[in-house]
Design a protein around this motif. Structure first.
Motif, PDB file in Angstrom:
ATOM      1  N   ASN A  73      -4.366 -24.786 -23.955  1.00 18.95           N
ATOM      2  CA  ASN A  73      -5.322 -25.280 -22.957  1.00 18.95           C
ATOM      3  C   ASN A  73      -4.688 -26.334 -22.054  1.00 18.95           C
ATOM      4  O   ASN A  73      -5.311 -27.338 -21.705  1.00 18.95           O
ATOM      5  N   HIS A  89      -3.554 -28.741 -34.177  1.00 22.67           N
ATOM      6  CA  HIS A  89      -3.000 -27.566 -33.501  1.00 22.67           C
ATOM      7  C   HIS A  89      -3.048 -26.346 -34.426  1.00 22.67           C
ATOM      8  O   HIS A  89      -3.404 -25.243 -33.991  1.00 22.67           O
ATOM      9  N   ARG A  91      -5.107 -25.790 -36.793  1.00 22.90           N
ATOM     10  CA  ARG A  91      -6.493 -25.326 -36.924  1.00 22.90           C
ATOM     11  C   ARG A  91      -6.884 -24.482 -35.715  1.00 22.90           C
ATOM     12  O   ARG A  91      -7.615 -23.506 -35.834  1.00 22.90           O
ATOM     13  N   GLU A  92      -6.416 -24.897 -34.543  1.00 18.84           N
ATOM     14  CA  GLU A  92      -6.767 -24.184 -33.315  1.00 18.84           C
ATOM     15  C   GLU A  92      -6.018 -22.869 -33.185  1.00 18.84           C
ATOM     16  O   GLU A  92      -6.512 -21.915 -32.575  1.00 18.84           O
ATOM     17  N   ASP A 168     -12.386 -21.898 -37.442  1.00 21.40           N
ATOM     18  CA  ASP A 168     -12.799 -21.862 -36.037  1.00 21.40           C
ATOM     19  C   ASP A 168     -11.614 -21.919 -35.079  1.00 21.40           C
ATOM     20  O   ASP A 168     -11.569 -22.753 -34.162  1.00 21.40           O
ATOM     21  N   PRO A 169     -10.623 -21.040 -35.241  1.00 22.96           N
ATOM     22  CA  PRO A 169      -9.456 -21.104 -34.364  1.00 22.96           C
ATOM     23  C   PRO A 169      -9.753 -20.587 -32.960  1.00 22.96           C
ATOM     24  O   PRO A 169     -10.646 -19.763 -32.758  1.00 22.96           O
ATOM     25  N   MET A 170      -8.985 -21.082 -32.002  1.00 26.72           N
ATOM     26  CA  MET A 170      -9.036 -20.523 -30.650  1.00 26.72           C
ATOM     27  C   MET A 170      -8.258 -19.217 -30.582  1.00 26.72           C
ATOM     28  O   MET A 170      -8.541 -18.356 -29.751  1.00 26.72           O
TER      29      MET A 170
END
Length: 256
Positions: A73, A89, A91-92, A168-170
């Motif tokens: 992002n 990071h 986690r995302e 809840d990763p991106m």
């Protein structure tokens, strides 16, 4: 899936800018640049030793890049960002490995619950509720109280996917998720990944499953010798590759 054609282009969710990776003085990834839009599914294909798995591990900062930049992002992540920033990071940008990496002494429910508690600080009851939801998401609600040894390889991999989803990763990185499975069990994992793609999950998938790459990915990236050789829509890269090295690799698959 991301907007294409004449429609609006989405800002990249993940960007690699001239990323190189070295091990013990030997560079295994050479200046790779790649942008991935929200909701895009990118299949990384290529011969063994091409640097595909090393690139994934670097995106997740399991191995820091030796040079270049990684942005999510628009925000750069570096090895100097600190433990808390790197944990955030990861986690995302979740990761699913070929070897499952489940705790053998814990049930499926406990495996999916544990990371939420320790990494996200979620209360146990809430984490268990989310774990049950994600096990149901991958078709394994009835296996919640089984330990990995009581599950097939395909089921274990789907538990690992549920664990990644619960964070809840991106985006999720998949490193050869079916390579340790026989074809029948691999099919159920690929079906789960296809469903995630249909739901709009951003994914980068290192795979030798050409059918998945052709029919599920939005873009195919062919790597060899640590670099991107060719990339584009599956219809172009798989059905009409332009580079001789890509042609040779795909011909070997067709001739097997």
């Amino acid at each position: 899936m991301p907007e294409t054609g004449s429609g609006p282009r989405l800002e990249p969710l993940l960007e690699l800018d001239a990323v190189s990776v070295s091990f013990k003085g030997h560079e295994v990834v050479h200046g790779v640049s790649l942008s991935v839009a929200p909701g895009e599914v990118v299949a990384l294909i290529g011969p063994s030793g091409a640097g595909k798995s090393s690139l994934l591990r670097t995106i997740n900062f399991l191995e820091p890049p030796s040079s270049g930049r990684i942005l999510i992002n628009g925000q750069e992540v570096t090895n100097r960002s600190g433990r808390r920033a790197l944990d955030a990071h990861r986690r995302e940008v979740g990761m699913v490995f070929q070897s499952f990496n489940l705790f053998p002494h814990l049930t499926a429910l406990e495996n999916v619950t544990l990371a939420q508690i320790h990494s996200r600080g979620i209360p146990r009851a809430q984490a268990q509720e989310r774990a049950l939801k994600e096990l149901g998401h991958v078709g394994l609600a009835s296996h919640a109280h089984l330990k990995p040894a009581k599950c097939s390889g395909g089921q274990q991999q789907r538990i690992a996917i549920a664990r990644a989803l619960a964070m809840d990763p991106m985006a999720i990185l998949f490193d050869e998720p079916t390579s340790a499975l026989d074809p029948e069990l691999g099919v159920e994992v690929l079906a789960t990944m296809r469903a995630l793609a249909d739901e709009g999950m951003t994914m980068i998938v290192v795979t030798h499953e050409m059918h998945f790459a052709e029919h599920v990915a939005d873009r195919v990236v062919f790597m060899a010798d640590g670099a991107i050789v060719e990339q584009g829509p599956p219809s172009q890269v798989i059905r009409a590759p332009q580079h001789e090295r890509t042609q040779r690799f795909l011909a070997a698959f067709r001739d097997r």
